[in-house]
Design a protein around this motif. Structure first.
Motif, PDB file in Angstrom:
ATOM      1  N   ARG A 169       0.845  -1.197   0.000  1.00 10.76           N
ATOM      2  CA  ARG A 169       0.000   0.000   0.000  1.00 10.76           C
ATOM      3  C   ARG A 169       0.878   1.244   0.000  1.00 10.76           C
ATOM      4  O   ARG A 169       2.087   1.159   0.169  1.00 10.76           O
ATOM      5  CB  ARG A 169      -0.894   0.007   1.244  1.00 10.76           C
ATOM      6  N   VAL A 170       0.241   2.392  -0.169  1.00 13.21           N
ATOM      7  CA  VAL A 170       0.940   3.672  -0.140  1.00 13.21           C
ATOM      8  C   VAL A 170       0.368   4.491   1.014  1.00 13.21           C
ATOM      9  O   VAL A 170      -0.849   4.660   1.120  1.00 13.21           O
ATOM     10  CB  VAL A 170       0.781   4.436  -1.475  1.00 13.21           C
ATOM     11  N   ASP A 171       1.259   4.984   1.885  1.00 14.02           N
ATOM     12  CA  ASP A 171       0.846   5.822   3.013  1.00 14.02           C
ATOM     13  C   ASP A 171       0.258   7.119   2.454  1.00 14.02           C
ATOM     14  O   ASP A 171       0.916   7.841   1.710  1.00 14.02           O
ATOM     15  CB  ASP A 171       2.066   6.121   3.899  1.00 14.02           C
ATOM     16  N   GLU A 172      -0.996   7.387   2.806  1.00 13.67           N
ATOM     17  CA  GLU A 172      -1.698   8.545   2.245  1.00 13.67           C
ATOM     18  C   GLU A 172      -1.086   9.878   2.661  1.00 13.67           C
ATOM     19  O   GLU A 172      -1.311  10.898   2.013  1.00 13.67           O
ATOM     20  CB  GLU A 172      -3.181   8.512   2.614  1.00 13.67           C
ATOM     21  N   TYR A 173      -0.316   9.895   3.732  1.00 10.76           N
ATOM     22  CA  TYR A 173       0.272  11.145   4.213  1.00 10.76           C
ATOM     23  C   TYR A 173       1.695  11.359   3.732  1.00 10.76           C
ATOM     24  O   TYR A 173       2.114  12.481   3.485  1.00 10.76           O
ATOM     25  CB  TYR A 173       0.231  11.204   5.741  1.00 10.76           C
ATOM     26  N   THR A 174       2.467  10.279   3.625  1.00 13.63           N
ATOM     27  CA  THR A 174       3.879  10.424   3.251  1.00 13.63           C
ATOM     28  C   THR A 174       4.173   9.991   1.820  1.00 13.63           C
ATOM     29  O   THR A 174       5.234  10.304   1.290  1.00 13.63           O
ATOM     30  CB  THR A 174       4.783   9.586   4.180  1.00 13.63           C
ATOM     31  N   GLY A 175       3.270   9.221   1.210  1.00 16.69           N
ATOM     32  CA  GLY A 175       3.510   8.695  -0.129  1.00 16.69           C
ATOM     33  C   GLY A 175       4.470   7.519  -0.147  1.00 16.69           C
ATOM     34  O   GLY A 175       4.857   7.048  -1.210  1.00 16.69           O
TER      35      GLY A 175
ATOM     36  N   TYR B  21       8.457  -0.698   5.946  1.00 15.86           N
ATOM     37  CA  TYR B  21       8.169   0.693   5.618  1.00 15.86           C
ATOM     38  C   TYR B  21       9.344   1.279   4.849  1.00 15.86           C
ATOM     39  O   TYR B  21      10.493   1.199   5.276  1.00 15.86           O
ATOM     40  CB  TYR B  21       7.900   1.520   6.894  1.00 15.86           C
TER      41      TYR B  21
ATOM     42  N   HIS C 298       5.755   3.588   0.459  1.00 15.73           N
ATOM     43  CA  HIS C 298       5.188   2.242   0.360  1.00 15.73           C
ATOM     44  C   HIS C 298       5.346   1.507   1.684  1.00 15.73           C
ATOM     45  O   HIS C 298       6.335   1.694   2.391  1.00 15.73           O
ATOM     46  CB  HIS C 298       5.905   1.452  -0.738  1.00 15.73           C
TER      47      HIS C 298
END
Length: 128
Positions: free
Chosen positions: A103-109, A126, A111
């Motif tokens: 997935r991609v962290d919505e806040y940091t971009g 991370y 993976h």
């Protein structure tokens, strides 16, 4: 006063040999010390990550089960920094470890993904 970082995380396992193999052979952590505590019928294994942080792996006879889902109260998960989540996930899958979809962290971009240790402890990769 300031905290300097995390020194170690302690994990109690149900099968010492299986967990030692997972953390040493699969994840590649370095053994710093291993002690058998006869009075407790227990092992304590000190493992080191490349940045100097450590994991203490404990065994105890018949430890009680703990809810370990990522949404349960308590420690949510333990996250490891990696340069490439994709490559490390492929490595783990090649060693027979199930890895969730990346997935991609919505806040940091960045993976990230999750996998579990032999006792179903949620672990995360991370991207740094």
């Amino acid at each position: 006063m300031k905290l300097l970082g995390i020194h170690h995380a302690a994990i109690i396992c149900s099968d010492y040999a299986k967990s030692k193999s997972f953390y040493c052979d699969v994840l590649g952590l370095k053994v710093l010390a291993e002690h058998y505590r006869e009075e407790r019928n227990s092992y304590k294994l000190d493992l080191q990550l490349p940045d100097g942080s450590q994991i203490e792996l404990f065994s105890f006879p018949n430890p009680p089960a703990r809810v370990s889902g990522p949404e349960a109260q308590g420690l949510r998960h333990l996250a490891f920094r990696v340069h490439s989540v994709e490559k490390y996930a492929q490595y783990l899958e090649g060693r027979g470890v199930e890895v969730e979809a990346i997935r991609v962290d919505e806040y940091t971009g960045k993976h990230f993904t999750f996998f579990k240790d032999p006792d179903d402890l949620p672990l995360e990769l991370y991207q740094v």
